[in-house]
Design an enzyme around this catalytic site. Structure first.
Site, PDB file in Angstrom:
ATOM      1  N   LYS A 126       0.833  -1.205   0.000  1.00  0.00           N
ATOM      2  CA  LYS A 126       0.000   0.000   0.000  1.00  0.00           C
ATOM      3  C   LYS A 126       0.867   1.255   0.000  1.00  0.00           C
ATOM      4  O   LYS A 126       0.676   2.159  -0.829  1.00  0.00           O
ATOM      5  CB  LYS A 126      -0.926   0.012   1.222  1.00  0.00           C
ATOM      6  CG  LYS A 126      -1.845   1.225   1.271  1.00  0.00           C
ATOM      7  CD  LYS A 126      -2.648   1.286   2.549  1.00  0.00           C
ATOM      8  CE  LYS A 126      -1.817   1.846   3.682  1.00  0.00           C
ATOM      9  NZ  LYS A 126      -2.622   2.136   4.899  1.00  0.00           N
ATOM     10  N   ASP A 145      -6.639   0.952   1.189  1.00  0.00           N
ATOM     11  CA  ASP A 145      -6.620   1.317   2.601  1.00  0.00           C
ATOM     12  C   ASP A 145      -7.937   0.877   3.233  1.00  0.00           C
ATOM     13  O   ASP A 145      -8.720   0.142   2.615  1.00  0.00           O
ATOM     14  CB  ASP A 145      -6.385   2.826   2.768  1.00  0.00           C
ATOM     15  CG  ASP A 145      -7.613   3.650   2.407  1.00  0.00           C
ATOM     16  OD1 ASP A 145      -8.509   3.121   1.708  1.00  0.00           O
ATOM     17  OD2 ASP A 145      -7.681   4.817   2.827  1.00  0.00           O
TER      18      ASP A 145
END
Length: 227
Positions: A126, A145
């Site tokens: 991420k 997320d």
């Protein structure tokens, strides 16, 4: 309860189109002026609001300049500089270690590949995706997320649990040209309407195509996820 479109691909495309119209200025909310500041801000943002991170980094970026400054900073001092951030001791360790690697192995420059970024301490896929997209203008995937996880599961785009599995599925559904923007649209909508515990389905532009629309009590508000 809304009715999903015939295919998940159609669902994803419609979601992007509607959210783009709803949030035309959607973009990253972290503040930074170079790739190193971006990397550090994203590391700090794990389980912490962007608003809090921006308040903390304002002074941090004035005190520390390049990666050598962070690498050479005493652990206790750097941790104290981050003490309003969640898990600040761990994050101070990650930042020092990552910056040591940047100095020793990358000539002081934040690397520009997924493999090299994810070898840095405290950097997962991420974080690496954010740095690649906004620091290097390279889009290799979709940043997943908590907002993206919550919305895509509620909207029926995925049933996967892990961010990595969700990302792989979304990359097959979302048109590649929207991979970067998709995350920001989900974040904006997740903050404004599709919140974790009390989603405002009556004001949602996606309610008619959302299988979790709470008109029939489909959303478990304790977990923020569909039943």
């Amino acid at each position: 309860m809304g009715t999903p479109l015939e295919s998940r691909e159609d669902q994803a495309e419609t979601i992007v189109e509607r959210l783009e119209e709803e949030y035309p200025d959607s973009t990253i909310s972290l503040r930074y002026s170079n790739r190193l500041e971006l990397l550090i801000a994203v590391i700090l943002s794990a389980q912490c609001t962007d608003e809090r991170v921006n308040k903390e980094t304002k002074g941090l970026f004035e005190k520390y300049d390049g990666p050598a400054d962070y690498a050479n900073a005493p652990q206790d001092e750097l941790a104290e500089d981050l003490n309003s951030i969640t898990y600040y001791n761990n994050k101070a360790t990650y930042i020092r270690s990552a910056c040591e690697t940047i100095v020793e192995e990358h000539d002081g420059e934040v690397p520009d590949t997924m493999d090299e970024l994810t070898e840095l301490s405290g950097v997962g896929r991420k974080t690496a995706n954010v740095v690649l997209q906004h620091g290097h203008d390279v889009v290799e995937g979709i940043v997943v997320d908590t907002h993206v996880q919550r919305l895509t599961r509620r909207l029926g785009l995925t049933e996967k649990e892990s961010p990595e599995a969700i990302e792989r599925e979304l990359m097959d559904l979302v048109p590649e040209g929207y991979w970067q923007q998709f995350t920001h649209l989900c974040i904006d909508h997740g903050r404004a309407v599709c919140t974790a515990r009390n989603p405002d389905c009556s004001e949602c532009v996606l309610a008619d195509i959302c299988p979790s629309e709470k008109g029939d009590g489909e959303i478990d508000l304790a977990s923020g996820e569909p039943w």
